[in-house]
Scaffold this active site. Sequence first.
Site, mmCIF file in Angstrom:
data_model
loop_
_atom_site.group_PDB
_atom_site.id
_atom_site.type_symbol
_atom_site.label_atom_id
_atom_site.label_comp_id
_atom_site.label_asym_id
_atom_site.label_seq_id
_atom_site.Cartn_x
_atom_site.Cartn_y
_atom_site.Cartn_z
ATOM 1 N N GLY A 121 -26.612 44.959 6.905
ATOM 2 C CA GLY A 121 -25.692 44.270 7.812
ATOM 3 C C GLY A 121 -24.672 45.211 8.417
ATOM 4 N N TYR A 122 -25.108 45.936 9.450
ATOM 5 C CA TYR A 122 -24.203 46.869 10.126
ATOM 6 C C TYR A 122 -23.751 46.309 11.476
ATOM 7 C CZ TYR A 122 -25.291 50.747 6.856
ATOM 8 O OH TYR A 122 -25.410 51.555 5.762
ATOM 9 N N SER A 123 -24.691 46.171 12.417
ATOM 10 C CA SER A 123 -24.314 45.823 13.796
ATOM 11 C C SER A 123 -23.693 44.435 13.889
ATOM 12 C CB SER A 123 -25.551 45.869 14.698
ATOM 13 O OG SER A 123 -25.972 47.181 14.872
ATOM 14 N N GLU A 239 -31.675 60.517 4.138
ATOM 15 C CA GLU A 239 -32.965 60.686 4.780
ATOM 16 C C GLU A 239 -33.586 62.007 4.344
ATOM 17 O OE1 GLU A 239 -32.970 59.260 9.091
ATOM 18 O OE2 GLU A 239 -30.934 59.810 8.564
#
Lengths: 386, 367
Positions: A121-123, A239
């Site tokens: 839940g970022y944007s 990453e």
Amino acid sequence: MDFDYTASEQSFREEVRSFISDNLPPKKERDKNFLANWLEKVRAKGWVGFAWPKEFGGSEGGLIEQTILREEMALAKAPPLGTSMMGLAWVGPGIMQYGTEEQKRKFIPDILDSKVTWCTGYSEPNHGSDLAAIQCKAELKGDHYLVNGQKIWTTGAPWSQWIILLTRTQFDVQSKHDGITCFLVPMDAPGVEVRPIQNMAGDKHFAEIFFTDVQVPVENRLGAEGEGWNVTVSALANERSSIGEVTQMFEKLENLKELVKTTSLQGQPANKDPKVRRTIARFEMKVAAMKFNGLRYLTKQIKGEPLTSETSVNKLHRASLEIEIDDFAVQLLGQAGLQLRGGESAVDGGTWSKSALNWPNVVIGGGTPNIQRNIIAERLLGQPKD
Amino acid sequence: MNFGFTEEQSLLRDQVERFMKEACPMPKVREIAASESRFDSTLWQQVADLGWLGLTIPEAHGGLGLKWIDLTVVLEAAAEGLCPLPIASQALASAAVLTCGNDQQKNDWLPAMAAGKAICTIGLYDEANWIDPKAITAQAHASEGGYVLKGTKPFVNDAAAAHYLLLAVNGPNGLALAAVAKDDVKITHQPTMDTTKPMASVNLDGVSISAEFLLPMSEEQLAFLTDCGAVATTAEMVGAGAAILAMTSNYAKERIQFGKPIGQYQGVKHRLADMYVDLESYRSLSYYAAWSVDDDVAGLAKAVSLAKGYASDAFAQIGIDGVGLHGAIGFTAEYDAQLYLKRSKWARPMYGDSDYHMDRIATLGGL
């Protein structure tokens, strides 16, 4: 400079290959239990969370072995090693780094066992690329936080059980990177409402999520209050090599070559057309650049130097390839390229036309190309910030 | 698995960079390029003394017995400062002798080449933009005791500075390299865009050579030497590309317009980022191609075409953007950016332009 693998690396590759040949039947022969069995077996091999510390259930696999594993799995078009991509990519590493002992015990095994799928839940409606400007609000009320606000474009939200949620606990801050707090929230908590959004390809992969007076226990906070930005940044920095992606792009390129060989263009074989040949060669140069850039970065990591913003180089290549390869195929196929699955003239079951509409998944998802260019210009070339 | 450079290679790079800074800075480069000979024998001797001319020549023949990846370290670092010395031509001429020469020729010629005493160059194709055995039109005809040459080699790099030239010809028994001495042929300097890379035509009409100066060359050997040429060129494109990117990036940080450094505008910074992406990408491909010369000859053609195919267009664009982002100052003769743009034009057709290499990629990829 040397591109050989050691005997033990080579034997690891053999092990992966023989596992694949024993456990990955052709698609037509797979029964309904196939995926569950596959997940159980790769878990037993220690290949889920392969690089994670042993104390959390990982295998502490080395960078090169990890690369080999991804490469072979991609070559075999194997199902993913675990169903929670985001759980494995950054939620798990984030919990291992910032989580409490209880959080580690509670969440890590379920990620490795593919029992729980995570979304991120970022944007928010007004804050996508400008991630640190988020407004979703969390207020401390005794033993819990009260969360109110909205998230959007949340990939996987329609089928995920948990979300790693970025909120703002403090609004009166000097820097927008301060006052952000991270939470681990069950998607079935009262007050969480998921509304799937249909994308242009017709799929409902992402959603908007409304949080109305959602009570999140204090023990579900990840990291300290106000530390959310660091949690996010270091989680995203987890990453590793992009070799698996490169293998996928090579596969896609091979499929495109096969397509070109069987397609005619203005009455002539398309594979003899100079423009077609050069276009495909240009794709191949980019994929090869991704491969050898990736090997240079891998070498850096092996020498113990941290990877920084260099990975944006390959993200930009990946973004343009994701858009251009399918678009080229659709263009080459002319009116047949317009037809979706079920169309009488659809080629390869309409896969080219379908994926030509799906590129934003990859291209927008991990930071838009323009954000990647900002990162390169500012962090690698030292240009002033916007 | 290690796609990085050794400590020795890093030291070599430092050595070349120091040489360029101290002995061959840009005013010196411009001075050499503007001189009658377009060559500097003092600097050449220094380069020879440092061992750079014998890097890829076996120790038995007076060289250091290193690999092409070591050579490209030198070529790349020297090209950052647009070094006008014919180091690449010398290396290609040694590769030609090593590839096509017999033991006697190697013994006789290579030590002098490694020591820089014999300055040498090669000339392969006679068509302006065609990489193919048929693009070799110069001829060698059998005559008493040897051969008589016929034709003109219109595009020979560094010919005027060379003592000896190895020139591709069609002989009575197929392709060959004719080794000729500078004084026996007619060399005519050709004015070109890039004055740091002198080019000449070489007229061979009526020149007689004795039999041992015609080295038989198979089509495979010709292809190998062409690929070596592309590797050398691409290595120089990496160095020169990095230099103009750094120059432009620095300028963007300092140049203020509308109250801000121009590098703060996305129209500028995104161009710089794209230049970086392309440079780093053909850098990776170029290193792999250089490694392939010694360690994966079977994969060399593909590796070379990926590198030179990418670099040819990318460096040309970097040259244009490097000058363009500077505005009017970049257009002036006094400013160095334009020299790099010219180098990018020079490098583009050398040993195959992007169209040639992309077509070869398609062919090698089964199309």
